[in-house]
Design a protein around this motif. Structure first.
Motif: not given
Length: 274
Positions: A103-121
Motif C-alpha cells: 500500500t505504501r508503494r502504491r501511493i508513493g509513501l515508500d521512503w525506507g523501503l527498497d526502490g524509494a527515490r527520496p531525492g526525486r520526491d
C-alpha cells in the motif's frame, strides 16, 4: 523493481456501499469534519456585524500560559491529528490482495523501503511548493483587497525554546493529513467506486477548499486551485501516484508560513498587513 499485486476494486453493490461508508467515516474523523466546521464558521463570519476583512483567523494558538503544559497540548494535538492518516493507510491495506508495504508503494509513501527515490520526491516537492507558494500569496493579497479573506495569523504560540520545532511538526502533520487523506486515500477509494480521474480531481479539490473556508472566500478558491494542481500532478505521468512530493511541498509551504510568521518582527507584520 517490485511488482505490486493488483488490488481488486469494489465491484458488487455491497462492496460499493461498504467502500462509500468507509470514505464517509474517514472523512468524518478528519478533513470532512473540518470542512463542516469551516462551513458553519464562514456562515457565522459572514452574518457577523464585523466585515469579513476585519476579522482574524489564528493558527497554532497557545493552549496554556504555562510553557511546558502548552508544549504537551501542542504535541498531543499533532499526534491525534495524524491518527486518521494511520487509519486510512490501515484501511487501504486491509484487502486480501494488499499489504502494508504494498500500500505504501502504491501511493508513493515508500521512503525506507527498497526502490524509494527520496531525492526525486524532494525535488518535485520543492518545485510544487514554488509553483503554489507565490500564487497563493497573490490569492491572499487579492482576497484581503477585495474584503473576502480574513486576516490570517499563522502562529500565535508563545515564544519558547520549542516553538519552531513544534511549528515544523505542525506543518508536517498538515502535509501528511491533507495529502494522504484528500489525495492518495481519496484517489484509491474513488477509483474503487469507478470514478473517473476528472471527478476525483474535482472532488479532492473541493474537499481541500472546504476545510479552509474559515479563512474566508479567497482561501477557499486558492486552496481549490492548489487541490487541482496537486491531484492532477498525483495522477499524471510525472506524479506517478506518488504522494510524498505533495507531502514535501505542503510541509515546505506551511513551514515558511508558520515559522516565518513567528519569527517576523511585529513592525514588519504591521507594514505587510499580516
Amino acid at each position: 523493481m517490485t511488482v505490486l499485486a493488483p488490488v481488486a476494486p469494489a465491484t458488487t453493490p455491497a462492496e460499493r456501499r461498504r467502500t462509500t461508508a468507509e470514505v464517509w467515516i474517514v472523512l468524518g474523523l478528519s478533513l470532512g469534519q473540518s470542512g463542516v466546521y469551516a462551513l458553519v464558521n464562514i456562515i457565522a463570519r459572514l452574518s457577523a456585524p464585523t466585515p469579513l476583512a476585519e476579522q482574524t483567523a489564528t493558527l497554532n494558538a497557545s493552549q496554556s500560559d504555562r510553557s511546558l503544559l502548552d508544549l504537551v497540548y501542542q504535541l498531543l494535538g499533532i499526534f491525534f491529528a495524524v491518527v486518521p492518516v494511520v487509519l486510512a493507510l490501515y484501511l487501504l491495506s486491509g484487502r486480501a490482495s494488499a499489504t502494508w508495504a504494498g500500500t505504501r508503494r502504491r501511493i508513493g509513501l515508500d521512503w525506507g523501503l527498497d526502490g524509494a527515490r527520496p531525492g526525486r520526491d524532494v525535488a518535485w516537492g520543492f518545485g510544487l511548493a514554488a509553483a503554489i507558494g507565490i500564487p497563493g500569496l497573490a490569492f491572499y493579497a487579492l482576497g484581503r483587497l477585495l474584503g473576502i479573506t480574513v486576516e490570517v495569523q499563522a502562529s500565535a504560540l508563545n515564544s519558547a525554546w520549542w516553538t519552531v520545532p513544534v511549528l515544523i511538526l505542525a506543518a508536517l502533520q498538515n502535509g501528511l493529513l491533507e495529502e494522504i487523506v484528500a489525495v492518495a486515500y481519496m484517489h484509491e477509494r474513488t477509483r474503487d467506486l469507478g470514478w473517473s480521474r476528472l471527478w476525483f480531481v474535482v472532488w479532492s479539490s473541493l474537499l481541500r477548499g472546504s476545510y479552509h473556508l474559515y479563512q474566508g472566500i479567497g482561501p477557499f478558491f486558492g486552496n481549490v486551485v492548489m487541490g487541482l494542481v496537486f491531484s492532477w500532478f498525483y495522477t499524471s505521468r510525472w506524479g506517478r501516484h506518488r504522494v510524498l512530493p505533495l507531502v514535501v511541498a505542503h510541509t515546505l509551504l506551511d513551514v515558511v508560513a508558520f515559522v516565518g510568521y513567528a519569527l517576523l518582527p511585529q513592525e514588519w507584520k504591521d507594514a505587510l498587513g499580516l
